[in-house]
Design a protein around this motif. Structure first.
Motif, PDB file in Angstrom:
ATOM      1  N   ARG A  12      39.568 -16.562  25.290  1.00  0.00           N
ATOM      2  CA  ARG A  12      39.511 -14.988  24.900  1.00  0.00           C
ATOM      3  C   ARG A  12      38.771 -14.904  24.124  1.00  0.00           C
ATOM      4  N   ALA A  13      38.234 -13.002  24.144  1.00  0.00           N
ATOM      5  CA  ALA A  13      37.686 -12.486  23.827  1.00  0.00           C
ATOM      6  C   ALA A  13      37.623 -11.263  23.669  1.00  0.00           C
ATOM      7  N   VAL A  14      37.056 -10.200  22.641  1.00  0.00           N
ATOM      8  CA  VAL A  14      37.864  -9.034  22.373  1.00  0.00           C
ATOM      9  C   VAL A  14      36.507  -8.578  21.352  1.00  0.00           C
ATOM     10  N   THR A  15      36.354  -7.099  21.356  1.00  0.00           N
ATOM     11  CA  THR A  15      35.752  -5.998  20.348  1.00  0.00           C
ATOM     12  C   THR A  15      36.496  -5.533  19.342  1.00  0.00           C
ATOM     13  N   LEU A  16      35.968  -5.576  18.593  1.00  0.00           N
ATOM     14  CA  LEU A  16      36.440  -5.204  17.561  1.00  0.00           C
ATOM     15  C   LEU A  16      35.579  -3.988  17.317  1.00  0.00           C
ATOM     16  N   VAL A  17      35.651  -2.426  16.274  1.00  0.00           N
ATOM     17  CA  VAL A  17      35.106  -1.712  16.355  1.00  0.00           C
ATOM     18  C   VAL A  17      36.183  -0.160  15.028  1.00  0.00           C
ATOM     19  N   CYS A  18      34.555  -0.491  13.811  1.00  0.00           N
ATOM     20  CA  CYS A  18      36.063  -0.472  12.570  1.00  0.00           C
ATOM     21  C   CYS A  18      35.344   0.392  12.075  1.00  0.00           C
ATOM     22  N   ALA A  19      34.114   1.066  12.361  1.00  0.00           N
ATOM     23  CA  ALA A  19      33.472   2.806  12.012  1.00  0.00           C
ATOM     24  C   ALA A  19      32.724   3.115  12.995  1.00  0.00           C
ATOM     25  N   PRO A  20      32.938   4.850  13.215  1.00  0.00           N
ATOM     26  CA  PRO A  20      33.779   5.318  12.199  1.00  0.00           C
ATOM     27  C   PRO A  20      35.458   5.681  12.924  1.00  0.00           C
ATOM     28  N   THR A  21      35.893   5.235  13.450  1.00  0.00           N
ATOM     29  CA  THR A  21      37.261   4.983  13.391  1.00  0.00           C
ATOM     30  C   THR A  21      37.761   3.632  14.331  1.00  0.00           C
ATOM     31  N   PRO A  22      38.792   3.308  14.214  1.00  0.00           N
ATOM     32  CA  PRO A  22      39.069   1.736  14.597  1.00  0.00           C
ATOM     33  C   PRO A  22      39.285   2.123  15.606  1.00  0.00           C
ATOM     34  N   GLY A  23      38.655   1.238  16.716  1.00  0.00           N
ATOM     35  CA  GLY A  23      39.265   0.735  18.080  1.00  0.00           C
ATOM     36  C   GLY A  23      38.296  -0.122  19.194  1.00  0.00           C
ATOM     37  N   GLY A  24      38.397  -0.252  20.232  1.00  0.00           N
ATOM     38  CA  GLY A  24      37.416  -1.521  21.270  1.00  0.00           C
ATOM     39  C   GLY A  24      39.296  -1.985  22.082  1.00  0.00           C
ATOM     40  N   THR A  25      38.472  -3.404  22.226  1.00  0.00           N
ATOM     41  CA  THR A  25      39.226  -3.816  22.904  1.00  0.00           C
ATOM     42  C   THR A  25      40.751  -4.699  21.987  1.00  0.00           C
ATOM     43  N   HIS A  26      40.634  -4.779  20.935  1.00  0.00           N
ATOM     44  CA  HIS A  26      41.603  -5.697  19.977  1.00  0.00           C
ATOM     45  C   HIS A  26      42.876  -4.927  20.701  1.00  0.00           C
ATOM     46  N   PRO A  27      44.170  -6.058  20.617  1.00  0.00           N
ATOM     47  CA  PRO A  27      45.522  -5.128  21.035  1.00  0.00           C
ATOM     48  C   PRO A  27      45.948  -4.417  19.242  1.00  0.00           C
ATOM     49  N   ASP A  28      45.619  -4.441  18.149  1.00  0.00           N
ATOM     50  CA  ASP A  28      45.907  -3.495  17.397  1.00  0.00           C
ATOM     51  C   ASP A  28      44.925  -3.564  15.935  1.00  0.00           C
ATOM     52  N   PRO A  29      43.666  -2.961  16.822  1.00  0.00           N
ATOM     53  CA  PRO A  29      42.361  -2.481  16.083  1.00  0.00           C
ATOM     54  C   PRO A  29      42.698  -2.419  14.792  1.00  0.00           C
ATOM     55  N   VAL A  30      43.303  -0.689  14.474  1.00  0.00           N
ATOM     56  CA  VAL A  30      43.857  -0.509  12.505  1.00  0.00           C
ATOM     57  C   VAL A  30      44.302  -2.088  12.440  1.00  0.00           C
ATOM     58  N   ALA A  31      45.054  -2.518  12.231  1.00  0.00           N
ATOM     59  CA  ALA A  31      45.825  -3.310  11.137  1.00  0.00           C
ATOM     60  C   ALA A  31      44.200  -4.165  11.591  1.00  0.00           C
ATOM     61  N   ALA A  32      43.694  -4.804  11.700  1.00  0.00           N
ATOM     62  CA  ALA A  32      42.554  -5.190  12.312  1.00  0.00           C
ATOM     63  C   ALA A  32      41.655  -5.688  11.312  1.00  0.00           C
ATOM     64  N   CYS A  33      41.232  -3.749  11.344  1.00  0.00           N
ATOM     65  CA  CYS A  33      40.234  -3.397  10.437  1.00  0.00           C
ATOM     66  C   CYS A  33      40.747  -3.102   9.534  1.00  0.00           C
ATOM     67  N   GLY A  34      41.666  -2.399   8.959  1.00  0.00           N
ATOM     68  CA  GLY A  34      42.505  -2.854   7.638  1.00  0.00           C
ATOM     69  C   GLY A  34      42.621  -4.251   7.036  1.00  0.00           C
ATOM     70  N   GLU A  35      42.878  -4.969   7.220  1.00  0.00           N
ATOM     71  CA  GLU A  35      42.591  -6.694   7.365  1.00  0.00           C
ATOM     72  C   GLU A  35      41.354  -6.884   7.528  1.00  0.00           C
ATOM     73  N   LEU A  36      40.317  -6.286   8.036  1.00  0.00           N
ATOM     74  CA  LEU A  36      39.025  -6.692   7.414  1.00  0.00           C
ATOM     75  C   LEU A  36      37.991  -5.765   6.475  1.00  0.00           C
ATOM     76  N   LEU A  37      38.926  -4.705   5.896  1.00  0.00           N
ATOM     77  CA  LEU A  37      38.464  -4.208   4.482  1.00  0.00           C
ATOM     78  C   LEU A  37      39.094  -4.736   3.380  1.00  0.00           C
ATOM     79  N   ALA A  38      40.208  -4.813   3.326  1.00  0.00           N
ATOM     80  CA  ALA A  38      40.863  -5.863   2.391  1.00  0.00           C
ATOM     81  C   ALA A  38      40.210  -6.876   1.904  1.00  0.00           C
ATOM     82  N   ASN A  39      39.759  -7.292   2.595  1.00  0.00           N
ATOM     83  CA  ASN A  39      39.103  -8.494   2.258  1.00  0.00           C
ATOM     84  C   ASN A  39      37.338  -8.366   2.108  1.00  0.00           C
ATOM     85  N   GLY A  40      36.873  -7.383   2.864  1.00  0.00           N
ATOM     86  CA  GLY A  40      35.020  -8.127   3.241  1.00  0.00           C
ATOM     87  C   GLY A  40      34.720  -8.326   4.291  1.00  0.00           C
TER      88      GLY A  40
END
Length: 147
Positions: free
Chosen positions: A62-90
């Motif tokens: 499987r492969a998905v895209t995840l865009v976090c800036a300027p707004t969460p998006g991409g083909t990830h099923p939950d981009p908001v939560a995934a971007c939140g995790e990335l922001l918390a962990n750098g």
């Protein structure tokens, strides 16, 4: 022939050059002018799951895209939560790939490798983690690789 654009004003010459560019290089006419900067550093990743211990020689499951800036998006099923995790962990993704403390898996060797490749906050990011088996992948604590 030094006076091809002699009768044209500077604005007309620029318009002619733009029209010529649009004809010569399709897709560039709507590009942003040079020097335009975004308020956000680019943050876009391609996340993958591969069977095998090596992402280069394994089979991509499987492969998905995840865009976090300027707004969460991409083909990830939950981009908001995934971007939140990335922001918390750098750029430290190991905590996001760690199995949950209460997870129980067999000790079989059937490796699954996750990858994150792209740009995070304007910097190149290339991450790889190999789980011993699919159970380890299913029991991660985060949603980044849950797709």
């Amino acid at each position: 022939m030094r006076s091809i654009a002699r009768g044209l004003g500077l604005g007309s010459a620029a318009m002619a050059l733009t029209a010529l560019t649009a004809l010569a290089w399709p897709g560039t006419a709507g590009a942003a002018p040079a020097g335009t900067e975004s308020l956000y550093a680019p943050s876009a990743l391609v996340l993958g799951v591969t069977t095998g211990a090596d992402a280069d020689t394994g089979t991509v499951v499987r492969a998905v895209t995840l865009v976090c800036a300027p707004t969460p998006g991409g083909t990830h099923p939950d981009p908001v939560a995934a971007c939140g995790e990335l922001l918390a962990n750098g750029s430290q993704l190991d905590p996001l790939a760690a199995p949950a403390a209460d997870s129980v898996c067999t000790r079989e060797w059937n490796p699954m490798t996750v990858t994150a490749d792209g740009v995070w906050e304007g910097r190149r990011l290339n991450y790889t983690y190999t789980f011993a088996n699919p159970c380890g992948l299913r029991n991660t604590t985060g949603v980044l690789f849950d797709f």
